[in-house]
Design a protein around this motif. Structure first.
Motif, short mmCIF file in Angstrom:
data_model
loop_
_atom_site.label_atom_id
_atom_site.label_comp_id
_atom_site.label_asym_id
_atom_site.label_seq_id
_atom_site.Cartn_x
_atom_site.Cartn_y
_atom_site.Cartn_z
N GLY A 13 0.79 -1.22 0.00
CA GLY A 13 0.00 0.00 0.00
C GLY A 13 0.82 1.27 0.00
N ILE A 14 0.33 2.29 0.71
CA ILE A 14 1.01 3.57 0.70
C ILE A 14 2.36 3.48 1.41
CG2 ILE A 14 -1.20 4.78 0.65
CD1 ILE A 14 -0.70 5.65 3.54
N GLY A 15 2.50 2.53 2.33
CA GLY A 15 3.78 2.38 3.02
C GLY A 15 4.88 1.93 2.09
N ARG A 16 4.55 1.03 1.16
CA ARG A 16 5.55 0.58 0.19
C ARG A 16 5.99 1.74 -0.70
NH1 ARG A 16 9.20 -3.58 -0.82
NH2 ARG A 16 9.70 -3.53 -3.03
N VAL A 17 5.01 2.53 -1.15
CA VAL A 17 5.34 3.70 -1.97
C VAL A 17 6.20 4.67 -1.17
CG1 VAL A 17 4.37 5.68 -3.21
CG2 VAL A 17 3.24 3.45 -3.34
N VAL A 217 -7.96 6.26 0.81
CA VAL A 217 -7.10 5.68 -0.23
C VAL A 217 -7.64 4.29 -0.57
CG1 VAL A 217 -4.74 5.11 -0.92
CG2 VAL A 217 -5.14 6.88 0.82
N PRO A 218 -8.36 4.15 -1.70
CA PRO A 218 -8.85 2.83 -2.09
C PRO A 218 -7.70 1.92 -2.53
CG PRO A 218 -10.00 4.61 -3.26
CD PRO A 218 -8.79 5.21 -2.62
N ALA A 219 -8.02 0.64 -2.66
CA ALA A 219 -7.08 -0.34 -3.22
C ALA A 219 -5.82 -0.50 -2.38
CB ALA A 219 -6.73 0.01 -4.66
N THR A 220 -5.96 -0.41 -1.06
CA THR A 220 -4.86 -0.77 -0.17
C THR A 220 -5.25 -2.04 0.57
OG1 THR A 220 -5.68 0.44 1.75
CG2 THR A 220 -4.34 1.67 0.15
N GLY A 221 -4.39 -2.52 1.45
CA GLY A 221 -4.67 -3.75 2.17
C GLY A 221 -5.54 -3.56 3.40
N GLY A 227 -15.51 -8.43 4.05
CA GLY A 227 -16.18 -9.44 3.25
C GLY A 227 -15.88 -9.29 1.78
N PRO A 228 -16.28 -10.29 0.97
CA PRO A 228 -15.97 -10.26 -0.48
C PRO A 228 -16.49 -9.02 -1.19
CG PRO A 228 -16.73 -12.43 0.19
CD PRO A 228 -16.94 -11.53 1.37
N ALA A 229 -17.72 -8.58 -0.86
CA ALA A 229 -18.29 -7.42 -1.54
C ALA A 229 -17.48 -6.16 -1.25
CB ALA A 229 -19.75 -7.23 -1.12
N SER A 230 -17.10 -5.97 0.02
CA SER A 230 -16.32 -4.79 0.38
C SER A 230 -14.94 -4.82 -0.26
CB SER A 230 -16.19 -4.69 1.91
OG SER A 230 -17.44 -4.47 2.51
N ARG A 231 -14.32 -5.99 -0.29
CA ARG A 231 -13.00 -6.09 -0.92
C ARG A 231 -13.08 -5.79 -2.41
NH1 ARG A 231 -12.65 -10.95 2.00
NH2 ARG A 231 -12.60 -12.15 0.04
N PHE A 232 -14.14 -6.29 -3.06
CA PHE A 232 -14.32 -6.02 -4.49
C PHE A 232 -14.51 -4.53 -4.74
CE2 PHE A 232 -17.14 -5.33 -8.14
CZ PHE A 232 -16.39 -5.93 -9.15
N ALA A 233 -15.33 -3.89 -3.92
CA ALA A 233 -15.57 -2.45 -4.09
C ALA A 233 -14.29 -1.66 -3.90
CB ALA A 233 -16.65 -1.98 -3.12
N MET A 234 -13.51 -1.98 -2.86
CA MET A 234 -12.27 -1.26 -2.60
C MET A 234 -11.27 -1.46 -3.73
SD MET A 234 -12.07 0.55 0.24
CE MET A 234 -10.41 0.50 0.90
N ARG A 235 -11.28 -2.63 -4.33
CA ARG A 235 -10.29 -2.94 -5.36
C ARG A 235 -10.70 -2.47 -6.75
NH1 ARG A 235 -10.38 -7.85 -4.52
NH2 ARG A 235 -11.60 -8.58 -6.30
N CYS A 236 -12.01 -2.56 -7.06
CA CYS A 236 -12.42 -2.37 -8.45
C CYS A 236 -13.33 -1.17 -8.71
CB CYS A 236 -13.13 -3.64 -8.95
SG CYS A 236 -12.12 -5.13 -8.86
N ILE A 237 -14.02 -0.68 -7.71
CA ILE A 237 -15.00 0.38 -7.92
C ILE A 237 -14.54 1.71 -7.32
CG2 ILE A 237 -17.37 1.13 -7.49
CD1 ILE A 237 -18.16 -1.84 -7.42
N LEU A 238 -14.19 1.70 -6.05
CA LEU A 238 -13.88 2.95 -5.36
C LEU A 238 -12.61 3.65 -5.86
CD1 LEU A 238 -14.92 1.96 -1.73
CD2 LEU A 238 -16.17 3.36 -3.39
#
Length: 310
Positions: A13-17, A217-221, A227-238
């Motif tokens: 995530g942002i820590g790696r960057v 910050v979406p798409a971090t760990g 749950g699956p729906a929240s993980r999908f939203a964070m990764r693909c929608i938000l």
């Protein structure tokens, strides 16, 4: 002069960057990464770092005993001259659970342990090893405001209790629910700001303490336990929100964190940095009584020899 910065939450995530930016922009920095499963202090290359080294030390941030061991090891390495002088600590690791009942090995609630007590234990065990000027940066969150403008209605605002209660599983109503887990998260982030204020008052001169808010910050760990729906939203929608002022993309958030850690973004000790500028945190985050209570409780839980300490 070569120096050491200790950092948690640097592997994704942002820590790696941020870690990559720190090593590129500050060639004299030796970055000591604290992460679960790390393998000793053997220097390893960091992509894009341009030559500087990063060493690793293993710790489970959900275990105060493990954190104590890692911080003591770092302190010993500094004393033996195996590490350059310590000039910074970046407490970037954070966790959010889908309930407020997740218990760590110390019998304490996991969110509060990782987001609050682990940072405090590192700061207190390392504070006498800093070479000034030095800077401590703790990553917080604007969910501590508790309003839709700052959390987009996705995370309930903080619900303060006595720190002793917050450190225990089941601090919030319906503790088995996702709402309680997210409340534990926003409350823990309010607590980090309280501790930063106390660090500014209590730490030796020349050691600055700053709270850093990366924004949403979406798409971090962070949603890895959702749950699956929240993980999908964070990764693909938000992530689309990063095209608006409502969210921050991972690269920008990591760059700002690096700039705060290196002092490129100037901020007085005790301040709150919102992305790239010093700002006011929530009105609730300025409460001397709560800050003193939290300090006393954090000291009790993290000081060896007390009933509640590891």
């Amino acid at each position: 002069m070569q120096h050491t910065i200790v950092m948690t939450g640097a592997t994704r995530g942002i820590g790696r960057v941020a870690a990559e930016h720190i090593l590129r922009r500050s060639p004299d920095t030796h970055l000591l990464v604290v992460a679960r499963g790390s393998s000793g202090a053997r220097p390893t290359p960091v992509p894009g770092a341009g030559g500087p080294t990063v060493s690793c030390i293993s710790a489970d941030l959900g275990s105060l005993k493990s954190v104590h061991s890692a911080a003591t090891d770092i302190r010993d390495r500094l004393d033996r001259g195996e590490l350059p002088p310590l000039r910074g600590f970046v407490g970037n690791a954070g966790i959010q659970h889908t309930n407020a009942l997740t218990e760590g090995p110390d019998g304490l609630e996991s969110t509060f342990t990782v987001n609050v007590l682990a940072n405090h234990l590192f700061v207190r065990l390392l504070q006498n090893r800093f070479t000034t000027p030095a800077r401590i940066v703790i990553t917080t969150s604007d969910t501590h405001f508790g309003d839709a403008r700052h959390n987009l209605g996705m995370v309930p605002g903080p619900s303060w209790r006595s720190p002793d209660t917050l450190a225990r599983p089941g601090a919030f109503p319906r503790p088995h629910t996702t709402t309680a887990g997210r409340t534990a998260y926003s409350t823990s982030k309010l607590a980090t700001i309280y501790l930063v204020h106390e660090y500014a008052r209590r730490l030796p001169p020349g050691i600055e303490a700053v709270a850093y808010n990366p924004g949403f910050v979406p798409a971090t760990g962070l949603a890895r336990n959702a749950g699956p729906a929240s993980r999908f939203a964070m990764r693909c929608i938000l992530p689309a929100l990063t095209l608006t002022p409502l969210a921050t993309d991972r690269k920008a958030a990591g760059r700002h964190l690096a700039e705060v850690a290196l002092g490129t973004i100037q901020a007085p000790s005790g301040s709150y940095v919102d992305r790239s500028r010093v700002a006011r945190s929530s009105k609730e985050s300025y409460d001397r009584r709560r800050e003193a209570d939290l300090w006393e409780t954090a000291e009790r839980f993290t000081t060896p020899g007390t009933d509640s300490a590891p």
